[in-house]
Write an enzyme that holds these catalytic residues in place. Structure first.
Site, PDB file in Angstrom:
ATOM      1  N   CYS A   1      -3.832  -8.624 -19.103  1.00 20.35           N
ATOM      2  CA  CYS A   1      -3.485  -8.917 -17.710  1.00 20.35           C
ATOM      3  C   CYS A   1      -2.470 -10.056 -17.615  1.00 20.35           C
ATOM      4  CB  CYS A   1      -4.737  -9.272 -16.919  1.00 20.35           C
ATOM      5  SG  CYS A   1      -5.945  -7.939 -16.837  1.00 20.35           S
TER       6      CYS A   1
ATOM      7  N   ASP B   1       7.470   3.172   5.668  1.00 15.76           N
ATOM      8  CA  ASP B   1       6.618   3.854   6.651  1.00 15.76           C
ATOM      9  C   ASP B   1       5.139   3.651   6.371  1.00 15.76           C
ATOM     10  OD1 ASP B   1       6.390   5.371   4.377  1.00 15.76           O
ATOM     11  OD2 ASP B   1       7.029   7.267   5.283  1.00 15.76           O
TER      12      ASP B   1
END
EC number: 1.11.1.27
Length: 224
Positions: free
Chosen positions: A47, A140
């Site tokens: 990570c 959108d």
């Protein structure tokens, strides 16, 4: 498909605590493209390399009107402390500031809502941790791309950037990008566009590769 979202679904307008304060997701996105990506745990090796690379590429995403936001099941306090390690990994000043926020999902509410949990990887309490999920949303607020990696395999953020460039290009132009395409390479004319219309749409020219079938579907044009 990763989790509870399918391509074309609208992003949930959730509220969450992050390293930059409380946000409402749609307000955070605004009119931008957005990448929401989860990682298993803070203070873990893979990570750290992933968020380090994401931080390095953040200016490239920003140039393309793309906002990044990370998520894991750790607290804001852990995120901030771990950010110092991530910056140090990048050979930067070890501050708490990364070029994108990280969501605190310690109760796993969003991970469950979005289907981000990896049942094969568990924490010290035996609870599943978040997988390596990538959601790309358009202006959108609808899902344009989803990627799901297991906790044991790190992602390629250069590839994610390449895909975003393709998504933005193909959202504006009636083209598709072929295998291994890179920004600046030739693109493919959509097979639904008639030949005469293609000539007008692509004044730089259209090259058709001859095939044994005689079908003229492999049509290339310089990137618009």
């Amino acid at each position: 498909m990763p989790g509870g979202l399918l391509l074309g679904d609208e992003a949930p307008n959730f509220e969450a605590n992050t390293t930059v304060g409380r946000i409402r997701f749609h307000d955070f996105l605004g009119d931008s493209w957005g990448i929401l990506f989860s990682h298993p745990r803070d203070f873990t090796p893979v990570c750290t390399t992933e968020l380090g690379r994401a931080a390095k590429l953040a200016p490239e995403f920003a140039k393309r009107n793309v906002k990044l936001i990370a998520l894991s099941i750790d607290s804001v306090e852990d995120h901030l402390a771990w950010s110092k390690d991530t910056n140090a990994y990048n050979c930067e000043e070890p501050t708490e500031k990364l070029p994108f926020p990280i969501i605190d999902d310690k109760n796993r509410d969003l991970a469950i809502l979005l289907g981000m949990l990896d049942p094969a990887e568990k924490d010290e309490k035996g609870m599943p941790v978040t997988a390596r999920v990538v959601f790309v949303f358009g202006p959108d607020k609808k899902l344009k791309l989803s990627i799901l990696y297991p906790a044991t395999t790190g992602r390629n953020f250069d590839e994610i950037l390449r895909v975003v460039i393709s998504l933005q290009l193909t959202a504006e132009k009636r083209v598709a990008t072929p295998v291994d395409w890179k920004d600046g390479d030739s693109v493919m004319v959509l097979p639904t566009i008639p030949e005469e219309e293609a000539k007008k749409l692509f004044p730089k020219g259209v090259f058709t590769k001859e095939l044994p079938s005689g079908k003229k579907y492999l049509r290339y044009t310089p990137q618009p």
